[in-house]
Design a protein around this motif. Sequence first.
Motif, mmCIF file in Angstrom:
data_model
loop_
_atom_site.group_PDB
_atom_site.id
_atom_site.type_symbol
_atom_site.label_atom_id
_atom_site.label_comp_id
_atom_site.label_asym_id
_atom_site.label_seq_id
_atom_site.Cartn_x
_atom_site.Cartn_y
_atom_site.Cartn_z
ATOM 1 N N LYS A 178 0.847 -1.191 0.000
ATOM 2 C CA LYS A 178 0.000 0.000 0.000
ATOM 3 C C LYS A 178 0.881 1.238 0.000
ATOM 4 O O LYS A 178 1.854 1.315 0.760
ATOM 5 N N LEU A 209 -1.357 -0.990 10.539
ATOM 6 C CA LEU A 209 -2.630 -0.511 9.980
ATOM 7 C C LEU A 209 -2.845 -1.062 8.576
ATOM 8 O O LEU A 209 -3.948 -1.477 8.211
ATOM 9 N N ALA A 210 -1.772 -1.076 7.787
ATOM 10 C CA ALA A 210 -1.870 -1.602 6.423
ATOM 11 C C ALA A 210 -2.147 -3.102 6.430
ATOM 12 O O ALA A 210 -2.926 -3.609 5.610
ATOM 13 N N LYS A 212 -3.767 -4.770 8.622
ATOM 14 C CA LYS A 212 -5.172 -4.982 8.966
ATOM 15 C C LYS A 212 -6.077 -4.803 7.751
ATOM 16 O O LYS A 212 -7.194 -5.322 7.709
ATOM 17 N N GLN A 213 -5.584 -4.071 6.759
ATOM 18 C CA GLN A 213 -6.342 -3.866 5.521
ATOM 19 C C GLN A 213 -6.018 -4.927 4.464
ATOM 20 O O GLN A 213 -6.543 -4.865 3.352
ATOM 21 N N TYR A 215 -2.736 -5.825 3.439
ATOM 22 C CA TYR A 215 -1.455 -5.638 2.745
ATOM 23 C C TYR A 215 -0.319 -6.233 3.575
ATOM 24 O O TYR A 215 -0.386 -6.304 4.795
ATOM 25 N N GLY A 315 -7.567 3.701 -1.713
ATOM 26 C CA GLY A 315 -8.726 2.825 -1.724
ATOM 27 C C GLY A 315 -8.890 1.958 -2.957
ATOM 28 O O GLY A 315 -9.850 1.185 -3.058
ATOM 29 N N ASP A 317 -7.054 -0.913 -5.540
ATOM 30 C CA ASP A 317 -5.970 -1.877 -5.697
ATOM 31 C C ASP A 317 -5.684 -2.095 -7.181
ATOM 32 O O ASP A 317 -6.602 -2.324 -7.968
#
Length: 354
Positions: A178, A209-210, A212-213, A215, A315, A317
Motif C-alpha cells: 500500500k 494498519l496496512a 489490517k487492511q 497488505y 482505496g 488496488d
Amino acid sequence: MLDTLEISVKKVEKSRIEEVDFNNIPFGRIYSDHMFIADYKDGEWTDLRIQPYENLSLAPASSVIHYGQSVFEGLKAYKTKSGQTTIFRPMANASRLNKSAERMCIPEVPEELFMQALEKLLKIDSAWIPNQNGNSLYIRPFIFAMDDYIGIKPSDTYRFMIITCPVGSYYSEPVKVKIESVYTRAAKGGTGFAKAAGNYAGALYPARLAQKQGYHQLLWTDAKQHKYIEESGTMNIMFVINDTLITPEIGSTILNGITRNSVVTLARDWGMQVEERKVSVDEIIQAAKDGTLQEAFGAGTAATIAHIKLIGHEGVDYTLPAIEERKFSNKVLKALDAIKSGESEDKFGWLHMV
C-alpha cells in the motif's frame, strides 16, 4: 596481509543442530550455536570472543534501552555446490555499518575486525549453513550502547555482536503493498539512510494498519509531500516500465541497499535501460492503469527479490502482471542465486570465500 586478531573461543558442549528441520525453517526464529562479542571501552574494541549463543545481561539504566543508540546490518552466507562457504558482499555491509554508526555517534568497527570475526564464527558454525535451494545462513551484526546512565548523550561504552540463523524464504508469497500517504518513515536530514534500530520501530504502527487492511507492506513516500515513492518496509523498491528498470535514487532518506546495487549492476551489464531518479506516485499509478507497469518488486537481503502482485492507493488496488510473465525480476533472481551458489561466474567479485 592483515594481522590475525586474537579472538578467544568457548564452544557449546552439545550442538542444537540436530533439533533443526532444515526443510522447514522459519525466518529469524532459530539461531546457530555461537555468537561473536566485542566490547568498546577507553577508545578501543576489546575482549574479542566467540561463545555459545545465550541471553544477555543488561543494566536497567542501559542507555540503548532508553535512547535507542543502536545500528545493525544483514547479510547472508551460502554453501556452493562444491561445499565452499561464501558470503555475499560482506565488505559492503562493513562499510554501511560504519556509515550508520557515524550517524548515530557510535564508534567505527574496523573492517579487519568485522571480517575476521565473521569468518571465524562461520568456520565454527559452518554446519548451520543450509544446503537446500532457497535457504541460507542469515548474518546479523549489530552495535549498541552499553553505558549504565540515564542521560541524553552518546554512550562511552558499546558492544558489537554477530549472531547467525539458518533461514528459508522471508516472504512465502508475492506481496501486496500500500502506498503510504499519511505517515512518514524518514525525512531529509534524518536517519533514513542508516540501518538504525529506531527507523524500524517508528514504521511498525503504520505497517500494522496496512496489514489490517490486507497488505503485507507499505511503499513509503517522501515526508514533505507524499508525492514520491522512496522504499518499502524491508527492501528497496524497483519498477519495470516499458522495458526500463526504474528505482528511486539513493539519498538521505533511502537505504543504500546492497541487493539494490547488485540488481542495478546486473541490469546495466545486460544492456537494460536503468533510471535511478525520483519516482512519483502519479507515474506508477498511471503506468498501472495503462498497462505499461510490467513489474514491481522489492530488493533486499532478507527477501532478495520479492515480487509485488498488487499496489493499493487511495482505496483502489492495482493488480500487476502474473509472476511468470515477469522477465527481468525472474531473470535477475536466478542470476543472483547462481552467483551465490557458485554455479555462475562471479565477474563482479561479490563473493567472499571463507
